[in-house]
Design an enzyme around this catalytic site. Structure first.
Site, PDB file in Angstrom:
ATOM      1  N   GLN C  48     -40.010  -9.030  50.276  1.00 30.71           N
ATOM      2  CA  GLN C  48     -38.714  -8.579  49.763  1.00 30.71           C
ATOM      3  C   GLN C  48     -38.053  -9.646  48.916  1.00 30.71           C
ATOM      4  OE1 GLN C  48     -39.176 -10.037  52.580  1.00 30.71           O
ATOM      5  NE2 GLN C  48     -37.373 -10.340  53.820  1.00 30.71           N
ATOM      6  N   SER C  50     -36.826 -12.824  50.141  1.00 30.41           N
ATOM      7  CA  SER C  50     -35.751 -13.608  50.763  1.00 30.41           C
ATOM      8  C   SER C  50     -35.898 -15.098  50.479  1.00 30.41           C
ATOM      9  CB  SER C  50     -35.688 -13.332  52.269  1.00 30.41           C
ATOM     10  OG  SER C  50     -36.940 -13.537  52.881  1.00 30.41           O
ATOM     11  N   ALA C  87     -33.646  -4.536  59.162  1.00 31.50           N
ATOM     12  CA  ALA C  87     -32.226  -4.165  59.166  1.00 31.50           C
ATOM     13  C   ALA C  87     -31.479  -4.618  57.907  1.00 31.50           C
ATOM     14  CB  ALA C  87     -31.521  -4.688  60.421  1.00 31.50           C
ATOM     15  N   THR C  91     -30.671 -11.325  53.129  1.00 32.48           N
ATOM     16  CA  THR C  91     -29.842 -11.816  52.027  1.00 32.48           C
ATOM     17  C   THR C  91     -28.427 -12.101  52.532  1.00 32.48           C
ATOM     18  OG1 THR C  91     -31.111 -10.710  50.304  1.00 32.48           O
ATOM     19  CG2 THR C  91     -28.819 -11.221  49.783  1.00 32.48           C
ATOM     20  N   LYS C 285     -24.830  -8.601  49.373  1.00 36.27           N
ATOM     21  CA  LYS C 285     -25.201  -7.941  50.620  1.00 36.27           C
ATOM     22  C   LYS C 285     -26.573  -7.305  50.443  1.00 36.27           C
ATOM     23  CE  LYS C 285     -22.370  -3.929  49.433  1.00 36.27           C
ATOM     24  NZ  LYS C 285     -21.193  -3.134  49.804  1.00 36.27           N
ATOM     25  N   GLY C 286     -27.067  -6.719  51.526  1.00 37.58           N
ATOM     26  CA  GLY C 286     -28.457  -6.253  51.526  1.00 37.58           C
ATOM     27  C   GLY C 286     -28.660  -4.927  50.820  1.00 37.58           C
ATOM     28  N   GLY C 288     -32.395  -3.411  50.978  1.00 35.24           N
ATOM     29  CA  GLY C 288     -33.733  -2.884  51.265  1.00 35.24           C
ATOM     30  C   GLY C 288     -33.784  -1.440  51.727  1.00 35.24           C
ATOM     31  N   GLU C 289     -33.243  -1.174  52.904  1.00 35.52           N
ATOM     32  CA  GLU C 289     -33.312   0.189  53.431  1.00 35.52           C
ATOM     33  C   GLU C 289     -32.363   1.167  52.727  1.00 35.52           C
ATOM     34  OE1 GLU C 289     -33.958  -0.525  58.090  1.00 35.52           O
ATOM     35  OE2 GLU C 289     -32.551  -1.854  57.088  1.00 35.52           O
TER      36      GLU C 289
END
Lengths: 274, 154, 343
Positions: C48, C50, C87, C91, C285-286, C288-289
């Site tokens: 991903q 990171s 989750a 990041t 903020k994240g 991925g999902e």
């Protein structure tokens, strides 16, 4: 385990007499089945590279296709594109590029999958299969051959296919769950001989409907002698739907396939060469 | 059995089992671990190598079958100091995420570019359709192949 | 016949473990005497990106280039635990821990430099392009490496260890109140599909995906994450299904559990929305999902737009679509009113 790489068909057939012998083509099915423990040959006879089995050539009004011709070679062949379009189309959609580079049309038949891509096309094209064994040569119509159980007697090598060149149009379409690397859930091959607008002869084959691919002379017969009018496509579509409904009866896949085959038939007809 | 393999323009004499897969020989006997095993059933393309310039799944080929053929693994494509245009473009465009599919992707792309130096987007997707990727959505991979094709053409 | 349709899907997604579960990330940082720095954290980069994000955060803070930062991850001998790569949390959570740790090491360095430059406060010291010096006075500066090297000879090291904890609370089961996640990610996608009414096959032609990422620390990676999520979302919508029989997975192989190939994935256009998340590292903020969530709604809505049938269980297989089309035709006749189906 023993491994042999014979230098001629003759030698391959002799080696094929060894106990537990298996002919190895591209290996895309056999290598996997060995690893999964589904087959356990004592002796592998690797024929994938035998020049005699790799020929695509025109011999008068017959097209000879060696059993070790790969799907890539099928889909790259201008000769097949022009004269055996159904098979050429089947060569494009089978597996993935890497599988097509290895997998052979002889292996496709020998593996005996109901979903084998090349078989409906070869059936529609009225191919014959040439077999070689210690007993000698045997040439048999593919449609008749597919009624044998088991398909191949031990030590029998699928040598080549003979496809008559009669100036027919042909087409092929398949339905998979995705656009590549898809096992056929349904496939349809059609070969058509016309004079003017009249259907002189017609052969229709289905794959992944039942245990083995098959021809439907009954469906074809309904159109022979008729005009290629606006109705014929619609009737071919509904005819194929009836046929699949009757063939699959109460099987779980029947409700879907009996409708969807219409779409596959439609596509195969659209792909008939001009 | 004794076999001779030609891999990345080098000859190797090896003793292998008749049913040993080419993938295992490359990885375990020759230490060429750039070739990955994903599914072991020809469905994912992580084990793709070139045999006589054509992409094949090395999990479905016996080592014995590879005798007499010219093999190329990712180690033969390029290295850190001399990357192939595909390796360069994959890195520059972010076409590598977890990296597991990357060697197979590069080899399938190389087989394509060696045969067709100006492929369309559809031709690229078709050529890569036997190589599964779960990270990238293929988007940047396709773009990286396009970029490399431009560089190869230059 | 092939029919086209367009659908919209919107989604929001709480990132991090949530519901009061301890969500702690940690990092060690050292600024070295060759002008580089090391970040150690348990957070594992599984593709991903990171580690790249952590290098960028440290470089930004120290006035260095990302390639000057060595990121060491996932080694229980040497790196502090930072929880799972799951989750959508690295990041934001681990990025915050890295930022805290870098700032801590930097503060010590600046204090030291202030003393060396005879400044009264570290406020007047800056780190820029590999140099350390007094703000506004180009004559008083030296390479970062020299400063750290000299400090080291005097027994001074710039090392730090920090943790960051995302604070959440479980939801009150009585009244549904609480703060189960922080932060939330938002996204919207539009799908264009083509449905074959004869076979029920769906091809997703195009997805336009807009996602709020707070701040895109690495825009290329953000695009990659969105495209990857869209591909998974297309699989989720159309073909992916774990088949269970008495607790045993019946399709545990790539030959039986199908995922999209390059030919099944649509053209993807990404729109990065930057709405700063003040608690995140540099506002990030994240992603991925969350980027997978809107895809399936957009696809299923586009199917409805194309052929007027609502598919209410996933995946939207050709079987379900064709059965729904047959049913629709039976009920309403060819081209029946789709409003009637919907109600």
């Amino acid at each position: 385990m023993d491994y042999f790489r014979p230098r001629s068909v003759e030698e391959a057939v002799t080696l094929g007499q060894s106990p537990g012998a298996a002919f190895l083509g591209g290996g895309t099915d056999l290598v996997l089945q060995m690893r999964q423990g589904k087959v356990n040959p004592q002796c592998l006879i690797d024929v994938h590279n035998l020049a005699e089995l790799k020929e695509i050539r025109r011999n008068g009004d017959v097209l000879e296709l060696g059993s070790m011709v790969t799907f890539s070679e099928v889909s790259d062949s201008n000769l097949l594109q022009d004269s055996a379009r159904a098979l050429w189309l089947a060569g494009q959609t089978m597996g993935s590029p890497a599988i097509r580079n290895q997998a052979t049309i002889g292996g496709n038949l020998g593996n005996g999958s109901p979903a084998a891509d090349a078989i409906p096309a070869l059936l529609a094209l009225d191919a014959e299969v040439c077999l070689r064994s210690q007993a000698g040569e045997e040439v048999i119509s593919l449609a008749v051959f597919l009624e044998r159980y088991p398909l191949l007697a031990p030590g029998t090598l699928i040598w080549k296919f003979l496809v008559p060149l009669r100036g027919w149009q042909s087409g092929f379409a398949k339905l998979g769950r995705r656009r590549a690397l898809a096992i056929a859930r349904l496939s349809v091959a059609v070969a058509l001989k016309t004079e003017g607008e009249t259907v002189m002869d017609l052969r229709v084959a289905f794959g992944a409907v039942g245990k083995r691919a098959f021809l439907s002379p009954a469906l074809a017969a309904r159109f022979i002698g008729r005009e290629l009018d606006v109705h014929w496509r619609t009737e071919m579509i509904s005819g194929s739907q009836e046929l699949v409904r009757e063939t699959l009866k109460t099987r779980a896949s029947a409700p879907y396939k009996a409708v969807a085959v219409g779409g596959v038939m439609h596509q195969a007809l659209m792909l008939l060469q001009e | 059995m004794n076999i001779e393999l030609r891999v990345n323009e080098q000859d190797f004499r090896l003793v292998v089992e008749p049913d040993e897969r080419l993938l295992d020989v490359l990885r375990n006997r020759l230490g060429l671990i750039g070739t990955k095993e994903g599914c072991g059933e020809g469905e994912c393309g992580a084990c793709t190598i070139l045999m006589d310039g054509k992409a094949v799944n090395s999990c479905l080929v016996l080592a014995a079958q590879a005798v007499g053929h010219e093999l190329m693994t990712i180690e033969g494509v390029g290295d850190r100091l001399h990357p192939h245009p595909l390796q360069k473009s994959f890195v520059e465009l972010g076409a590598v995420q977890c990296g597991f599919c990357t060697p197979g992707m590069i080899l399938s792309a190389k087989a394509l570019l060696d045969r067709n130096s100006q492929p369309s987007e559809e031709e690229i997707k078709e050529a890569m359709s036997g190589n599964l990727c779960r990270c990238t959505g293929y988007d940047k991979i396709v773009k990286a192949v396009q970029r490399a094709a431009e560089e190869v053409a230059r | 016949m092939k029919k086209r349709g367009i659908g919209l899907g919107c989604g929001w997604y709480g990132t991090g473990y949530g519901n009061g579960f301890p969500d702690v990330s940690s990092a060690f940082v050292e600024i070295h005497d060759d002008g580089s720095a090391t970040v150690s954290t348990g957070a594992v980069d599984v593709g991903q990106g990171s580690s790249t994000v952590f290098a960028q955060i440290a470089a930004e803070e120290l006035g260095l280039e990302p390639q000057d930062i060595t990121v060491i991850t996932g080694d229980t001998d040497t790196t502090p635990d930072s929880g799972t790569s799951a989750a959508t949390r690295h990041t934001y959570n681990t990025g915050n821990a890295v930022l805290k740790a870098v700032r801590e090491a930097k503060e010590r360095l600046l204090d030291h430099a202030a003393h060396e430059f005879s400044c009264t406060s570290a406020q007047g010291i800056e780190l820029k392009e590999g140099w350390i010096g007094v703000i506004g006075d180009p004559s008083r500066r030296q390479p970062l490496a020299d400063m750290v090297f000299q400090a080291r000879l005097h027994g001074e090291r710039f090392i730090s260890a920090e943790s960051s904890t995302a604070r959440t609370t479980p939801v009150d089961r009585e009244n549904g109140q609480g703060a189960p996640y922080w932060p939330y990610a938002f996204g919207a996608q539009v799908a264009e599909v083509e449905v074959d009414t004869e076979t029920g096959l769906v091809q997703v032609l195009r997805i336009i995906a807009a996602h709020d990422v707070g701040r895109a620390i690495n825009p290329t990676q953000v695009e990659g994450q969105i495209a990857g999520a869209v591909a998974q979302g297309v699989g989720y919508a159309l073909m992916e299904e774990v088949e269970l029989h008495e607790g045993v997975i019946k399709n545990p192989a790539f030959s039986s559990y199908l995922i999209p190939t390059a030919l099944d994935v649509p053209n993807i256009q990404t729109i990065i929305v930057e709405e700063e998340e003040i608690t995140g590292p540099y506002g990030a903020k994240g992603l991925g999902e969350p980027a997978m969530v809107p895809t399936l709604a957009a696809v299923v809505n586009a199917i409805y737009d194309a052929v007027g049938v609502r598919i209410t269980s996933l995946p939207a297989t050709p079987e379900k679509i064709l059965a729904a089309l047959v049913e629709k035709e039976r009920t309403f006749g060819e081209g029946g009113m789709r409003q009637n189906i919907d109600s």
